[in-house]
Design a protein around this motif. Structure first.
Motif, PDB file in Angstrom:
ATOM      1  N   PHE A 210     -11.438  14.016  -1.571  1.00 17.57           N
ATOM      2  CA  PHE A 210     -10.643  12.792  -1.474  1.00 17.57           C
ATOM      3  C   PHE A 210      -9.471  12.900  -2.441  1.00 17.57           C
ATOM      4  O   PHE A 210      -9.647  12.929  -3.650  1.00 17.57           O
ATOM      5  N   LEU A 211      -8.284  12.965  -1.895  1.00 21.55           N
ATOM      6  CA  LEU A 211      -7.061  13.113  -2.671  1.00 21.55           C
ATOM      7  C   LEU A 211      -6.217  11.868  -2.495  1.00 21.55           C
ATOM      8  O   LEU A 211      -5.932  11.460  -1.364  1.00 21.55           O
ATOM      9  N   ASP A 212      -5.837  11.249  -3.583  1.00 20.81           N
ATOM     10  CA  ASP A 212      -5.013  10.042  -3.527  1.00 20.81           C
ATOM     11  C   ASP A 212      -3.886  10.202  -4.534  1.00 20.81           C
ATOM     12  O   ASP A 212      -3.977   9.725  -5.654  1.00 20.81           O
ATOM     13  N   ASP A 213      -2.859  10.912  -4.148  1.00 19.44           N
ATOM     14  CA  ASP A 213      -1.777  11.276  -5.053  1.00 19.44           C
ATOM     15  C   ASP A 213      -0.446  10.865  -4.419  1.00 19.44           C
ATOM     16  O   ASP A 213       0.065  11.552  -3.536  1.00 19.44           O
ATOM     17  N   PRO A 214       0.128   9.725  -4.828  1.00 21.32           N
ATOM     18  CA  PRO A 214       1.368   9.244  -4.198  1.00 21.32           C
ATOM     19  C   PRO A 214       2.537  10.207  -4.348  1.00 21.32           C
ATOM     20  O   PRO A 214       3.410  10.270  -3.480  1.00 21.32           O
ATOM     21  N   HIS A 215       2.582  10.979  -5.450  1.00 22.63           N
ATOM     22  CA  HIS A 215       3.677  11.935  -5.638  1.00 22.63           C
ATOM     23  C   HIS A 215       3.624  13.022  -4.568  1.00 22.63           C
ATOM     24  O   HIS A 215       4.644  13.382  -3.967  1.00 22.63           O
ATOM     25  N   LEU A 216       2.439  13.532  -4.314  1.00 24.39           N
ATOM     26  CA  LEU A 216       2.275  14.571  -3.296  1.00 24.39           C
ATOM     27  C   LEU A 216       2.509  13.996  -1.898  1.00 24.39           C
ATOM     28  O   LEU A 216       3.101  14.656  -1.039  1.00 24.39           O
ATOM     29  N   ALA A 217       2.060  12.776  -1.673  1.00 28.96           N
ATOM     30  CA  ALA A 217       2.286  12.140  -0.371  1.00 28.96           C
ATOM     31  C   ALA A 217       3.779  11.953  -0.109  1.00 28.96           C
ATOM     32  O   ALA A 217       4.265  12.211   1.004  1.00 28.96           O
ATOM     33  N   ASN A 218       4.513  11.522  -1.140  1.00 29.29           N
ATOM     34  CA  ASN A 218       5.958  11.334  -0.986  1.00 29.29           C
ATOM     35  C   ASN A 218       6.658  12.661  -0.714  1.00 29.29           C
ATOM     36  O   ASN A 218       7.559  12.745   0.129  1.00 29.29           O
ATOM     37  N   LEU A 219       6.239  13.714  -1.441  1.00 29.76           N
ATOM     38  CA  LEU A 219       6.876  15.012  -1.234  1.00 29.76           C
ATOM     39  C   LEU A 219       6.592  15.534   0.172  1.00 29.76           C
ATOM     40  O   LEU A 219       7.473  16.106   0.813  1.00 29.76           O
ATOM     41  N   SER A 220       5.369  15.335   0.651  1.00 29.42           N
ATOM     42  CA  SER A 220       5.041  15.827   1.992  1.00 29.42           C
ATOM     43  C   SER A 220       5.928  15.160   3.045  1.00 29.42           C
ATOM     44  O   SER A 220       6.346  15.805   4.010  1.00 29.42           O
TER      45      SER A 220
END
Length: 303
Positions: free
Chosen positions: A136-146
């Motif tokens: 379970f990954l909940d990382d807004p920085h990574l989500a934004n970059l993707s």
């Protein structure tokens, strides 16, 4: 130039892909978006590269299997999982309740991770010494970059962009998870088995925009508010209020990115009494205002 292993290319090409970095012939990073409809289960293929899968647009309830045990988790928009090189995992869901599953996947070469680890070690930075595997990954920085990576694919960005994005992802993962991951790590280490909390977590996902104060949630669990608050924090790693706020913030972020709704409409939908209250909460959560976030992600993918 990096040559991708055949297994990764096969996994990358498999499935109903709607966007693919093959269109721009990147070799430093593979990126794709896929939409699965009319099926109940997929199994990720074993590939020699790190795989990051992020769920889009909706709260999805998925079951994943590790060994002989199936674990159910609810993934809000932007959350997902990380699989280390050489791993494979089946996922299943109820297609009647969730007829469409939208997934954004990034494949990161092992050599990029190794090079980043060496550079970080030289710089004296702390890095993770374990193989990256986060169910379970909940990382807004990574989500934004993707999201930015997919926009770059659509815009025909050159290989240089892929190289920079891959290096940033590797450094971000090796230096350590963000705080939004840390306060959910108990869900990763010890899957919740208490049926009362499972029922409450499912209730939260189903009624995210309704009134969800401590009294409502403790009644759903069938225990006192004091006992429920302590039990929830011990199991989930944060308070019920912070958990609900985080899910609402992620939902609001998705609305800002994927729709043309006004900030006020989004604020009221997500349970905030005013646009100003929503804006201040959003800024505390993501270090930017809703308007700034929408401006940065203006090239959004259609729903």
């Amino acid at each position: 130039m990096r040559t991708w292993a055949g297994a990764t290319r096969q996994a990358f090409a498999k499935g109903p892909v709607t966007v693919s970095s093959d269109s721009v012939q990147w070799s430093s990073l593979l990126a794709r978006e896929a939409e699965y409809t009319g099926i109940d289960e997929i199994t990720t293929m074993r590939v020699p590269d790190l795989r990051i899968g992020l769920l889009r647009n909706h709260v999805y309830k998925l079951e994943s299997r590790s060994g002989s045990m199936w674990t159910t988790r609810s993934y809000p928009p932007g959350s997902g999982y990380i699989e280390p090189p050489g791993s494979s995992r089946p996922f299943r869901w109820n297609s009647r309740d969730q007829p469409r599953i939208e997934v954004r996947t990034l494949y990161l070469p092992q050599q990029v991770l190794s090079s980043a680890a060496i550079e970080l070690q030289r710089a004296g930075s702390h890095r993770l010494d374990r193989t990256l595997e986060i169910p379970f990954l909940d990382d807004p920085h990574l989500a934004n970059l993707s999201a930015a990576v997919i926009s770059a694919v659509r815009a025909g960005a050159p290989e240089f962009y892929a190289q920079a994005a891959a290096q940033w992802i590797a450094a971000h993962l090796l230096i350590g998870p963000s705080k939004s991951v840390e306060w959910r790590q108990s869900l990763v280490r010890d899957p919740i088995s208490d049926y009362r909390l499972i029922r409450v977590l499912e209730y939260i996902n189903a009624h995210l925009y309704d009134r969800l104060d401590l009294r409502v949630l403790s009644n759903e669990a069938g225990i006192s508010t004091f006992h429920f608050a302590a039990l929830f924090k011990r199991a989930v790693g944060t308070t019920p209020h912070r958990h609900v706020l985080h899910l609402r913030m992620e939902a609001a972020k998705s609305m800002l990115r994927e729709t043309d709704k006004s900030t006020l409409d989004i604020a009221l939908t997500c349970g905030f009494g005013s646009a100003s209250h929503f804006a201040s909460s959003f800024r505390r959560h993501f270090s930017q205002t809703p308007s700034e976030y929408r401006s940065l992600t203006s090239n959004r993918t259609p729903s």
